[in-house]
Design a protein around this motif. Structure first.
Motif, short mmCIF file in Angstrom:
data_model
loop_
_atom_site.label_atom_id
_atom_site.label_comp_id
_atom_site.label_asym_id
_atom_site.label_seq_id
_atom_site.Cartn_x
_atom_site.Cartn_y
_atom_site.Cartn_z
N VAL A 277 0.83 -1.21 0.00
CA VAL A 277 0.00 0.00 0.00
C VAL A 277 0.86 1.26 0.00
O VAL A 277 0.36 2.35 0.28
CB VAL A 277 -0.96 0.03 1.21
CG1 VAL A 277 -1.95 -1.12 1.14
CG2 VAL A 277 -0.20 0.03 2.53
N VAL A 278 2.13 1.15 -0.32
CA VAL A 278 3.02 2.31 -0.39
C VAL A 278 3.55 2.44 -1.81
O VAL A 278 4.28 1.57 -2.30
CB VAL A 278 4.20 2.18 0.60
CG1 VAL A 278 5.13 3.39 0.47
CG2 VAL A 278 3.69 2.07 2.03
N ASP A 279 3.18 3.53 -2.48
CA ASP A 279 3.62 3.75 -3.85
C ASP A 279 5.00 4.39 -3.92
O ASP A 279 5.85 3.98 -4.69
CB ASP A 279 2.62 4.64 -4.60
CG ASP A 279 1.28 3.97 -4.78
OD1 ASP A 279 1.25 2.75 -5.07
OD2 ASP A 279 0.26 4.65 -4.62
N ASP A 280 5.18 5.45 -3.11
CA ASP A 280 6.40 6.25 -3.18
C ASP A 280 6.97 6.47 -1.80
O ASP A 280 6.24 6.46 -0.80
CB ASP A 280 6.11 7.62 -3.82
CG ASP A 280 5.68 7.51 -5.27
OD1 ASP A 280 6.54 7.65 -6.14
OD2 ASP A 280 4.48 7.27 -5.52
N LEU A 281 8.28 6.75 -1.75
CA LEU A 281 8.94 7.17 -0.54
C LEU A 281 9.38 8.62 -0.68
O LEU A 281 9.87 9.03 -1.73
CB LEU A 281 10.20 6.32 -0.26
CG LEU A 281 10.03 4.85 0.11
CD1 LEU A 281 11.40 4.26 0.43
CD2 LEU A 281 9.09 4.67 1.29
N GLN A 282 9.21 9.36 0.39
CA GLN A 282 9.78 10.70 0.48
C GLN A 282 10.83 10.68 1.59
O GLN A 282 10.52 10.37 2.74
CB GLN A 282 8.73 11.75 0.82
CG GLN A 282 9.33 13.15 1.03
CD GLN A 282 8.53 13.98 2.01
OE1 GLN A 282 7.34 13.78 2.17
NE2 GLN A 282 9.20 14.92 2.68
N VAL A 283 12.07 10.99 1.25
CA VAL A 283 13.14 11.03 2.25
C VAL A 283 13.53 12.49 2.48
O VAL A 283 13.56 13.30 1.55
CB VAL A 283 14.37 10.21 1.82
CG1 VAL A 283 14.00 8.74 1.69
CG2 VAL A 283 14.97 10.72 0.51
N VAL A 284 13.81 12.84 3.73
CA VAL A 284 14.13 14.23 4.05
C VAL A 284 15.60 14.52 3.89
O VAL A 284 16.00 15.70 3.92
CB VAL A 284 13.66 14.58 5.48
CG1 VAL A 284 12.15 14.50 5.59
CG2 VAL A 284 14.33 13.68 6.52
N SER A 285 16.44 13.49 3.73
CA SER A 285 17.87 13.69 3.51
C SER A 285 18.36 12.69 2.49
O SER A 285 17.91 11.53 2.47
CB SER A 285 18.67 13.50 4.81
OG SER A 285 18.32 14.44 5.78
#
Length: 359
Positions: free
Chosen positions: A64-72
């Motif tokens: 159920v997770v399409d994309d990842l957003q990483v802050v670094s």
């Protein structure tokens, strides 16, 4: 409720998860139902070094997770076996700097470390740095909550090594108080997910000297251009770079100015909003069509409300209003016999949620 939410959403919508547990719960809630919207998991920490328990949770909810957003940059290396490159997006945390009054003049250069007292923030190496800076007139100011065993130990260590006259424990302060008095910011952390002081200092044109920890310094600092990065754990190098900045006000100004330029070019709030809009599309954050599309239309009155009273902080009362509308609504106001108030609302598919404090 989550199954109903999923049914209300569509291809233009997105759900942002901030913790793998949220994705797990969502996955279990919708069961075999078709997932109707995009999903993004925000990665705010170092799963390898500091949060290994979260890794299997995320993998369990991978469907159920399409994309990842990483802050670094670098955080994505934890997940490169499970997410292709085009599904991982670098979007750092957003920072809206406050205005700071002219810094008070002082004969002693103020070196600042911001962060709650804990081993990961590594305040002890900052004290060891001060032991080495014996030939320059600097003081070290700690900002953060030190009311814990680690903070107590740092205080005792400061007294034991004899630098107490050059170290200040300032407690918790505002952005104005922290950066309004700072000449140099140091970050000797062992690891970070993001490292907010990097961006805060840059926004105010203050040079940073940081250990080369995972993760964050290389997203903000070009070594020798707008700050300094020193080998991780090298206290001698940390002291040397801080000493160079302490005795050269011109160097502090040049690196600080370059840091402010980097902030505006890459990290300013609108830059981060642009990155979110690229990731989430035209309706990022529930953004509605431009004003000119709706100017002159009549107010819309919705009738089928659900009203839930809630208690706030044990004293005040508020109401949560919920209603459905197939139209995208922009401005909200609540009218009573006593007053008319503008309120904020959150859109979830065809449902709107409006919190209202009781008057």
């Amino acid at each position: 409720a989550l199954r109903e939410l999923n049914a209300d959403l569509g291809a233009d919508d997105a759900i942002l998860f901030t913790h793998p547990l949220q994705a797990q719960v969502f996955s279990q809630a919708i069961g075999d139902d078709e997932r109707r919207c995009r999903t993004v998991m925000q990665i705010h920490g170092d799963y390898r070094a500091r949060h290994p328990e979260l890794y299997p949770m995320l993998l369990e909810a991978r469907s159920v997770v399409d994309d990842l957003q990483v802050v670094s940059n670098g955080l994505e290396l934890d997940f490169d076996r499970h997410f292709p490159d085009d599904r991982v997006h670098w979007i750092p945390n957003i920072h809206e700097p406050v205005a700071i009054r002219e810094r008070p003049r002082s004969d002693r250069v103020n070196v600042v470390l911001v962060g709650s007292f804990q081993d990961a923030k590594n305040q002890l190496d900052a004290v060891r740095m001060m032991q080495r800076l014996t030939d320059v007139d600097v003081k070290l100011t700690f900002w953060g909550n030190d009311d814990n065993p680690y903070g107590k130990y740092v205080r005792e260590y400061v007294d034991r090594v004899g630098v107490g006259d050059r170290v200040v424990f300032a407690g918790i302060g505002s952005e104005q108080s922290v950066y309004g008095s700072a000449d140099i910011v140091i970050i000797p952390s062992r690891s970070e997910g993001f490292g907010y002081p990097l961006v805060e200092a840059a926004s105010h044109g203050i040079p940073v000297v940081a250990f080369d920890y995972h993760f964050g310094p290389r997203d903000v600092i070009d070594d020798g251009v707008n700050g300094f990065i020193v080998p991780d754990g090298d206290v001698d190098a940390l002291a040397r770079r801080v000493g160079e900045l302490a005795v050269d006000a011109g160097l502090r100004r040049r690196l600080g100015s370059a840091a402010a330029e980097r902030f505006e070019e890459r990290l300013a709030p609108q830059r981060i909003v642009d990155l979110y809009e690229t990731l989430l599309g035209d309706y990022a954050g529930g953004r509605l069509p431009p004003d000119e599309d709706v100017v002159g239309t009549d107010p819309v009155v919705e009738h089928s409300f659900e009203v839930t009273p809630v208690r706030v902080k044990g004293r005040s009362f508020a109401f949560i209003l919920r209603f459905r509308s197939d139209r995208r609504l922009r401005d909200f106001q609540v009218e009573s016999t006593a007053r008319v108030r503008r309120v904020r609302a959150w859109r979830m598919g065809s449902r709107y949620v409006v919190p209202v404090m009781a008057s």
